[in-house]
Design a protein around this motif. Sequence first.
Motif, PDB file in Angstrom:
ATOM      1  N   ILE A  80     -61.172 -39.133 -69.922  1.00 38.73           N
ATOM      2  CA  ILE A  80     -60.901 -39.507 -68.508  1.00 38.73           C
ATOM      3  C   ILE A  80     -59.716 -40.119 -68.237  1.00 38.73           C
ATOM      4  CG2 ILE A  80     -62.236 -40.892 -66.724  1.00 38.73           C
ATOM      5  CD1 ILE A  80     -64.794 -40.687 -68.062  1.00 38.73           C
ATOM      6  N   GLY A  81     -58.936 -39.682 -67.436  1.00 41.96           N
ATOM      7  CA  GLY A  81     -57.623 -40.330 -67.225  1.00 41.96           C
ATOM      8  C   GLY A  81     -56.501 -39.238 -67.569  1.00 41.96           C
ATOM      9  N   SER A  82     -56.848 -38.185 -68.421  1.00 34.80           N
ATOM     10  CA  SER A  82     -55.691 -37.357 -68.855  1.00 34.80           C
ATOM     11  C   SER A  82     -56.156 -35.926 -68.339  1.00 34.80           C
ATOM     12  CB  SER A  82     -55.673 -37.687 -70.309  1.00 34.80           C
ATOM     13  OG  SER A  82     -56.718 -37.495 -71.066  1.00 34.80           O
ATOM     14  N   GLN A  83     -56.937 -36.000 -67.310  1.00 33.44           N
ATOM     15  CA  GLN A  83     -57.194 -34.573 -66.865  1.00 33.44           C
ATOM     16  C   GLN A  83     -58.208 -33.705 -67.698  1.00 33.44           C
ATOM     17  OE1 GLN A  83     -55.618 -34.410 -63.988  1.00 33.44           O
ATOM     18  NE2 GLN A  83     -56.428 -32.244 -63.144  1.00 33.44           N
ATOM     19  N   ARG A  84     -59.095 -34.343 -68.169  1.00 30.92           N
ATOM     20  CA  ARG A  84     -60.153 -33.560 -68.655  1.00 30.92           C
ATOM     21  C   ARG A  84     -60.961 -32.533 -68.079  1.00 30.92           C
ATOM     22  NH1 ARG A  84     -65.593 -36.634 -70.701  1.00 30.92           N
ATOM     23  NH2 ARG A  84     -65.487 -36.702 -68.244  1.00 30.92           N
ATOM     24  N   ASN A  85     -61.115 -31.274 -68.618  1.00 24.85           N
ATOM     25  CA  ASN A  85     -61.752 -30.371 -67.741  1.00 24.85           C
ATOM     26  C   ASN A  85     -62.610 -29.447 -68.964  1.00 24.85           C
ATOM     27  OD1 ASN A  85     -62.413 -27.760 -66.493  1.00 24.85           O
ATOM     28  ND2 ASN A  85     -60.794 -27.890 -65.382  1.00 24.85           N
ATOM     29  N   VAL A  86     -63.885 -30.117 -69.051  1.00 26.28           N
ATOM     30  CA  VAL A  86     -64.930 -29.460 -70.139  1.00 26.28           C
ATOM     31  C   VAL A  86     -65.272 -28.091 -69.825  1.00 26.28           C
ATOM     32  CG1 VAL A  86     -65.493 -31.860 -70.843  1.00 26.28           C
ATOM     33  CG2 VAL A  86     -66.864 -30.701 -68.939  1.00 26.28           C
ATOM     34  N   GLU A  87     -65.476 -27.843 -68.389  1.00 27.02           N
ATOM     35  CA  GLU A  87     -65.692 -26.443 -68.143  1.00 27.02           C
ATOM     36  C   GLU A  87     -64.699 -25.413 -68.530  1.00 27.02           C
ATOM     37  OE1 GLU A  87     -68.431 -26.516 -64.183  1.00 27.02           O
ATOM     38  OE2 GLU A  87     -66.627 -27.831 -63.977  1.00 27.02           O
ATOM     39  N   LYS A  88     -63.387 -25.938 -68.285  1.00 28.69           N
ATOM     40  CA  LYS A  88     -62.343 -24.879 -68.779  1.00 28.69           C
ATOM     41  C   LYS A  88     -62.191 -24.677 -69.802  1.00 28.69           C
ATOM     42  CE  LYS A  88     -58.572 -24.623 -66.288  1.00 28.69           C
ATOM     43  NZ  LYS A  88     -56.990 -24.810 -65.770  1.00 28.69           N
ATOM     44  N   VAL A  89     -62.519 -25.948 -70.918  1.00 32.95           N
ATOM     45  CA  VAL A  89     -62.524 -25.783 -72.078  1.00 32.95           C
ATOM     46  C   VAL A  89     -63.697 -24.828 -72.879  1.00 32.95           C
ATOM     47  CG1 VAL A  89     -62.670 -27.197 -74.496  1.00 32.95           C
ATOM     48  CG2 VAL A  89     -61.206 -28.021 -72.503  1.00 32.95           C
ATOM     49  N   SER A 109     -54.682 -47.776 -70.119  1.00 31.39           N
ATOM     50  CA  SER A 109     -55.031 -48.415 -68.950  1.00 31.39           C
ATOM     51  C   SER A 109     -54.220 -48.009 -67.881  1.00 31.39           C
ATOM     52  CB  SER A 109     -54.669 -50.074 -69.189  1.00 31.39           C
ATOM     53  OG  SER A 109     -53.212 -50.186 -69.294  1.00 31.39           O
ATOM     54  N   GLN A 110     -52.991 -47.279 -68.165  1.00 30.14           N
ATOM     55  CA  GLN A 110     -52.308 -46.699 -66.865  1.00 30.14           C
ATOM     56  C   GLN A 110     -53.136 -45.659 -66.089  1.00 30.14           C
ATOM     57  OE1 GLN A 110     -51.003 -47.661 -70.042  1.00 30.14           O
ATOM     58  NE2 GLN A 110     -48.937 -47.042 -70.040  1.00 30.14           N
ATOM     59  N   SER A 111     -53.821 -44.980 -66.819  1.00 25.86           N
ATOM     60  CA  SER A 111     -54.734 -43.832 -66.497  1.00 25.86           C
ATOM     61  C   SER A 111     -56.043 -44.330 -66.094  1.00 25.86           C
ATOM     62  CB  SER A 111     -54.871 -42.799 -67.476  1.00 25.86           C
ATOM     63  OG  SER A 111     -55.318 -43.115 -68.387  1.00 25.86           O
ATOM     64  N   HIS A 112     -56.657 -45.408 -66.090  1.00 29.59           N
ATOM     65  CA  HIS A 112     -57.824 -45.849 -65.517  1.00 29.59           C
ATOM     66  C   HIS A 112     -58.118 -45.703 -64.114  1.00 29.59           C
ATOM     67  CE1 HIS A 112     -58.623 -48.561 -69.571  1.00 29.59           C
ATOM     68  NE2 HIS A 112     -58.502 -47.110 -69.796  1.00 29.59           N
ATOM     69  N   PRO A 113     -59.352 -45.287 -63.917  1.00 28.84           N
ATOM     70  CA  PRO A 113     -59.672 -45.375 -62.258  1.00 28.84           C
ATOM     71  C   PRO A 113     -59.624 -46.765 -61.894  1.00 28.84           C
ATOM     72  CG  PRO A 113     -61.583 -45.026 -63.618  1.00 28.84           C
ATOM     73  CD  PRO A 113     -60.557 -44.778 -64.695  1.00 28.84           C
ATOM     74  N   PRO A 114     -59.468 -46.776 -60.362  1.00 25.65           N
ATOM     75  CA  PRO A 114     -59.386 -48.053 -59.845  1.00 25.65           C
ATOM     76  C   PRO A 114     -60.766 -49.078 -60.093  1.00 25.65           C
ATOM     77  CG  PRO A 114     -58.643 -46.525 -58.386  1.00 25.65           C
ATOM     78  CD  PRO A 114     -59.267 -45.934 -59.456  1.00 25.65           C
ATOM     79  N   GLU A 115     -61.777 -48.424 -60.016  1.00 27.68           N
ATOM     80  CA  GLU A 115     -63.049 -49.140 -60.335  1.00 27.68           C
ATOM     81  C   GLU A 115     -63.242 -49.663 -61.836  1.00 27.68           C
ATOM     82  OE1 GLU A 115     -64.123 -44.604 -60.755  1.00 27.68           O
ATOM     83  OE2 GLU A 115     -62.729 -45.866 -59.757  1.00 27.68           O
ATOM     84  N   MET A 116     -62.188 -49.581 -62.612  1.00 31.95           N
ATOM     85  CA  MET A 116     -62.381 -50.130 -63.974  1.00 31.95           C
ATOM     86  C   MET A 116     -62.211 -51.512 -64.011  1.00 31.95           C
ATOM     87  SD  MET A 116     -62.655 -49.508 -67.394  1.00 31.95           S
ATOM     88  CE  MET A 116     -62.368 -47.722 -67.605  1.00 31.95           C
ATOM     89  N   ASN A 117     -61.536 -52.291 -63.137  1.00 31.15           N
ATOM     90  CA  ASN A 117     -61.542 -53.584 -63.098  1.00 31.15           C
ATOM     91  C   ASN A 117     -62.671 -54.194 -62.985  1.00 31.15           C
ATOM     92  OD1 ASN A 117     -58.567 -53.746 -63.623  1.00 31.15           O
ATOM     93  ND2 ASN A 117     -58.041 -53.342 -61.336  1.00 31.15           N
TER      94      ASN A 117
END
Length: 328
Positions: A80-89, A109-117
């Motif tokens: 999560i945060g680096s464009q995971r796409n399990v369906e495509k994989v 942390s730079q790629s975390h969603p805003p709600e991570m805080n």
Amino acid sequence: MTHEHFTMVFNIAYTEADRKEDLETMTDASINLRNLGWIRQNPYSNKPNLLLDDEDDAIVEELKYYKKNGGCSMVDNTTIGSQRNVEKVKEYSEASGVNIIAGTGYYVSQSHPPEMNTMSTEELTQIMVNEINNGVGNTGIKCGVIGEIGCSWPLHANEKKVLQASAAAQTVTSCPVIIHPGRDQAAPAEIIRILQEAGGDISRTVMSHLDRTFFSNENLLEFAKLGSYCEYDLFGIETSHYQFTDIDMPSDAQRIAYIKTLIDEGYEDKVVIAHDVHTKHRLMKYGGHGYSHILLNVIPKMLKRGISQDAIDKITIHNPRNWLVFNE
């Protein structure tokens, strides 16, 4: 191959080239033979190079080639945060016949969603446990590793929280963990300590990117004593210039030498290897080494440098299998 990517978008890694005059001509240029040499030296300064999520045909072709050359399985470390796409994989796996293990968890942390805080360790743990036991979203596709869990240097507070959640999720599921350490030789040991304090199983944990983290046998062996798997996963990168820091990136020959040191010192059961393909220019389509480089080029070199076939089988078959097998 315990550390690869197939759909990663690495925009957060964009770095301006050292030569400012190159910015206008190279930043947005598509990859071709005229600029491939420059991109190999400056891979994170070319924005199209950071987008691996639109190369479906090339990746399926490479996976088929990997299988043809004896490859069986790969771990996709895209989280999560680096464009995971399990369906495509999953589609890649079905089209090629290569078994691909998907990862749960969060990148740096730079790629975390805003709600991570505001998310608690318990909430993060439950997300990972659910993706392992039930699947990602409504896909029904279950994850088989926790990671790569992204860590910076110094470690961000949210990254520490994710590490603690990863250890908790591992405790619940027995799922293996794989770590992206911060770019400092003190980072791996700090991460191991945090995981241990949170109840993680270090013997079921892979520490990635040792290629760019330890630069002496003494420091490498001191870390190996801590009990995790030691992963050399940048095979195929033969460029001494490493844009993120001022270190000298080792060559494949040097990687093999470090691995031989680990074997000679009794750690052959704790070594795994990969390419960490995460940019376009490393695909064969663009003149790169591809996902079969270790099978075709590195293993013959290992044999020539005195590493036995038994040790190679451990590194490429038995160690990954022992790390990956778990019961829900």
